[in-house]
Design a protein around this motif. Structure first.
Motif, PDB file in Angstrom:
ATOM      1  N   LEU A   1       0.908  -1.286  -0.247  1.00  0.00           N
ATOM      2  CA  LEU A   1      -0.028   0.069   0.008  1.00  0.00           C
ATOM      3  C   LEU A   1       0.805   1.378   0.087  1.00  0.00           C
ATOM      4  CD1 LEU A   1      -3.000  -0.831   2.402  1.00  0.00           C
ATOM      5  CD2 LEU A   1      -2.837  -1.320  -0.039  1.00  0.00           C
ATOM      6  N   ARG A   2       0.233   2.338  -0.618  1.00  0.00           N
ATOM      7  CA  ARG A   2       1.105   3.715  -0.445  1.00  0.00           C
ATOM      8  C   ARG A   2       1.202   3.963   0.817  1.00  0.00           C
ATOM      9  NH1 ARG A   2      -2.413   6.334  -4.148  1.00  0.00           N
ATOM     10  NH2 ARG A   2      -2.745   7.947  -2.526  1.00  0.00           N
ATOM     11  N   ARG A   3       2.426   4.642   0.952  1.00  0.00           N
ATOM     12  CA  ARG A   3       2.777   5.143   2.586  1.00  0.00           C
ATOM     13  C   ARG A   3       1.862   6.062   3.078  1.00  0.00           C
ATOM     14  NH1 ARG A   3       7.064   6.372   6.020  1.00  0.00           N
ATOM     15  NH2 ARG A   3       8.388   5.002   5.138  1.00  0.00           N
ATOM     16  N   ASP A   4       1.411   6.859   2.140  1.00  0.00           N
ATOM     17  CA  ASP A   4       0.340   7.985   3.002  1.00  0.00           C
ATOM     18  C   ASP A   4      -1.061   7.213   3.491  1.00  0.00           C
ATOM     19  OD1 ASP A   4       0.131   7.553  -0.020  1.00  0.00           O
ATOM     20  OD2 ASP A   4      -1.796   8.927   0.315  1.00  0.00           O
ATOM     21  N   ARG A   5      -1.253   6.091   3.013  1.00  0.00           N
ATOM     22  CA  ARG A   5      -2.568   5.299   3.625  1.00  0.00           C
ATOM     23  C   ARG A   5      -2.231   4.809   4.840  1.00  0.00           C
ATOM     24  NH1 ARG A   5      -6.488   4.371  -1.058  1.00  0.00           N
ATOM     25  NH2 ARG A   5      -5.810   6.155  -2.126  1.00  0.00           N
ATOM     26  N   ILE A   6      -1.037   4.491   5.138  1.00  0.00           N
ATOM     27  CA  ILE A   6      -0.544   3.579   6.278  1.00  0.00           C
ATOM     28  C   ILE A   6       0.573   4.155   7.055  1.00  0.00           C
ATOM     29  CG2 ILE A   6      -1.452   1.444   5.752  1.00  0.00           C
ATOM     30  CD1 ILE A   6       1.348   0.741   4.506  1.00  0.00           C
ATOM     31  N   GLU A   7       0.727   5.710   6.990  1.00  0.00           N
ATOM     32  CA  GLU A   7       1.811   6.465   7.560  1.00  0.00           C
ATOM     33  C   GLU A   7       2.140   5.879   9.038  1.00  0.00           C
ATOM     34  OE1 GLU A   7       4.588   8.339   6.406  1.00  0.00           O
ATOM     35  OE2 GLU A   7       2.983   9.440   5.538  1.00  0.00           O
ATOM     36  N   ASN A   8       1.297   5.616   9.947  1.00  0.00           N
ATOM     37  CA  ASN A   8       1.537   5.139  11.249  1.00  0.00           C
ATOM     38  C   ASN A   8       1.443   3.714  11.352  1.00  0.00           C
ATOM     39  OD1 ASN A   8       1.677   7.855  12.101  1.00  0.00           O
ATOM     40  ND2 ASN A   8      -0.337   8.012  11.966  1.00  0.00           N
ATOM     41  N   GLY A   9       1.508   2.965  10.296  1.00  0.00           N
ATOM     42  CA  GLY A   9       1.423   1.283  10.459  1.00  0.00           C
ATOM     43  C   GLY A   9      -0.027   0.972  10.552  1.00  0.00           C
ATOM     44  N   ILE A  10      -0.092  -0.182  10.651  1.00  0.00           N
ATOM     45  CA  ILE A  10      -1.428  -0.905  10.729  1.00  0.00           C
ATOM     46  C   ILE A  10      -1.610  -1.586  11.956  1.00  0.00           C
ATOM     47  CG2 ILE A  10      -2.948  -2.492   9.539  1.00  0.00           C
ATOM     48  CD1 ILE A  10      -1.404  -1.938   7.077  1.00  0.00           C
ATOM     49  N   ASP A  11      -2.677  -1.465  12.489  1.00  0.00           N
ATOM     50  CA  ASP A  11      -2.972  -2.294  13.848  1.00  0.00           C
ATOM     51  C   ASP A  11      -4.556  -2.587  13.728  1.00  0.00           C
ATOM     52  OD1 ASP A  11      -3.227  -3.409  16.146  1.00  0.00           O
ATOM     53  OD2 ASP A  11      -2.520  -1.882  17.354  1.00  0.00           O
ATOM     54  N   ILE A  12      -4.696  -3.701  13.298  1.00  0.00           N
ATOM     55  CA  ILE A  12      -6.163  -4.563  13.267  1.00  0.00           C
ATOM     56  C   ILE A  12      -6.127  -5.893  13.573  1.00  0.00           C
ATOM     57  CG2 ILE A  12      -6.893  -2.690  11.440  1.00  0.00           C
ATOM     58  CD1 ILE A  12      -6.589  -4.519   9.225  1.00  0.00           C
ATOM     59  N   VAL A  13      -7.458  -6.334  13.933  1.00  0.00           N
ATOM     60  CA  VAL A  13      -7.433  -7.754  14.097  1.00  0.00           C
ATOM     61  C   VAL A  13      -8.505  -8.418  13.144  1.00  0.00           C
ATOM     62  CG1 VAL A  13      -7.611  -9.491  15.919  1.00  0.00           C
ATOM     63  CG2 VAL A  13      -6.858  -7.510  16.393  1.00  0.00           C
ATOM     64  N   CYS A  14      -8.402  -9.586  12.678  1.00  0.00           N
ATOM     65  CA  CYS A  14      -9.399 -10.470  12.078  1.00  0.00           C
ATOM     66  C   CYS A  14      -9.817 -11.491  12.908  1.00  0.00           C
ATOM     67  CB  CYS A  14      -8.812 -10.954  10.565  1.00  0.00           C
ATOM     68  SG  CYS A  14      -9.759 -12.140   9.779  1.00  0.00           S
ATOM     69  N   ILE A  15     -11.052 -11.698  13.036  1.00  0.00           N
ATOM     70  CA  ILE A  15     -11.403 -12.655  13.963  1.00  0.00           C
ATOM     71  C   ILE A  15     -12.482 -13.383  12.920  1.00  0.00           C
ATOM     72  CG2 ILE A  15     -13.004 -13.385  15.919  1.00  0.00           C
ATOM     73  CD1 ILE A  15     -10.673 -11.665  17.062  1.00  0.00           C
TER      74      ILE A  15
END
Ligand code: IPM
Ligand code: MG
Length: 369
Positions: free
Chosen positions: A124-138
């Motif tokens: 993904l483009r940097r500007d979409r995830i500047e602060n990283g990603i932190d999600i959870v799939c259940i």
């Protein structure tokens, strides 16, 4: 202090499985032993290694070893050597699906975590995830179209062939996976659950959505939203951090969790837990813990595999099956510091910079514990 003994089955499997498993075991030893916690791990064959040694991807003695344990630490299975077997006998399917069924591992928790320092590993483009990603799939893991009966292939009288899978869910099955999602959301900052379904087409999804809406009333502190799965797939690449926890049925979860894995950069960093219905002897969930990355046969035995996902899976085991949250966090911090502050990275996350071997990665993680 009472002596605790952590009894778990070790199923390294194929490809890079055994080498990254060694790192995870060394890390567990390093954090547990000084606390007076004893590790009692029992090796068992699984996957291609089990086919070669025992003639079956999931031998009975492996099931017995798992049944006598409080958790399973799993490596990865599969590889070119077994690719020409009939699909039902191939290591991935013939080992994983029956294990999930045998131990009722209904709740698959896959954290999608990308450290800000590693955003270049994501497509993904940097500007979409500047602060990283932190999600959870259940992901619901023992129901739906994977296991629904009947399942058949029939030669029809008109000469055509028909294949059938059945997608089926009970309300109680939906409720128990929702509970995992809402409880997970409670441990997080954003406190949001997105329920993913296909309620504009599927009957099971209509029940899913209705059940989620009702169930959310038990959790006034959590914000519930709904998305159709096609839209969810799109939103996940458009802006992954709009999600916090998302919960979905078996097959949708299979697909979305792979999508999530790729946007999180290296598969070498992603852990997962599959929790069962019952309690183990610690009063926690029995669970199977495995890295997301697979057996990576092309790099097996070269001492270059990224062991982080396996180590983080071991941390999840400490958290969910043994209730050792503080030790789990300690491991997670050490891994994070190694790759970010320490800038110690295997090739998959080095972006052309200096990369280290699996052994060095192990030493550096141990050093930070
Ligand atoms: C996964 C895998 C398995 C699944 C396969 C190997 C049976 O893709 O764990 O996501 O479809 O569940
Ligand atoms: Mg999958």
């Amino acid at each position: 202090m009472t002596q605790k003994t952590l009894k778990f089955a070790v199923l390294p499997g194929d490809g890079i499985g055994p080498e990254v498993m060694d790192v995870a075991l060394a890390v567990l030893d390093k954090v547990c032993t000084p606390e007076g916690i004893k590790l009692e791990s029992t090796f068992a064959y699984v996957g291609g290694a089990a086919i070669d040694a025992k003639g079956q991807a999931l031998p009975q003695e492996t099931l017995d070893t798992c049944a006598a344990s409080d958790a399973i630490l799993f490596g990865s299975v599969g590889g070119p050597k077994w690719e020409n077997l009939p699909p039902n006998e191939q290591p991935e399917r013939a080992a994983l699906l029956p294990l999930r069924k045998a131990f009722k591992l209904f709740a698959n928790i896959r954290p999608g975590l990308l450290y800000p320092e590693l955003v270049d590993a994501s497509p993904l483009r940097r500007d979409r995830i500047e602060n990283g990603i932190d999600i959870v799939c259940i992901r619901e893991l023992t129901g739906g179209i994977y296991f629904g009966q009947p399942k058949s292939t029939t030669e029809l009288p008109d000469g055509d062939t028909e294949a059938l899978d059945t997608m089926v869910y009970r309300k109680s099955e939906i409720e128990r996976i929702l509970k995992v999602a809402f409880e997970t959301a409670r441990t997080r900052k954003a406190k949001k659950v997105c329920s993913v379904d296909k309620a504009n087409v599927l009957t099971t999804s209509v029940l899913w959505r209705k059940t989620a809406t009702e169930f959310a009333k038990n959790y006034p502190d959590i914000e519930l939203s709904h998305l159709y799965v096609d839209n969810a797939a799109m939103q996940l690449v458009r802006d992954p951090n709009q999600f916090d926890v998302f919960v979905t049925e078996n097959m949708f979860g299979d697909i979305l969790s792979d999508e999530m894995a790729v946007i999180c950069g290296s598969l070498g960093m992603l852990a997962s837990a599959s929790l069962g219905v019952g309690k183990n002897s610690f009063g926690n969930a029995f669970g199977l813990y495995e890295p997301a990355g697979g057996s990576a046969p092309d790099i097996a035995g070269k001492n270059i595999a990224n062991p982080c996902a396996q180590v983080l899976s071991a941390a999840m085991m400490l958290r969910y099956s043994f209730g050792l949250n503080a030790l789990a966090e300690k491991i997670e911090r050490a891994v994070r510091d190694t790759v970010t502050k320490g800038n110690i990275r295997t090739g998959d996350i080095a972006f052309g910079g200096q990369s280290v071997s699996t052994d060095v990665m192990q030493a550096e993680i141990l050093k930070r514990l």
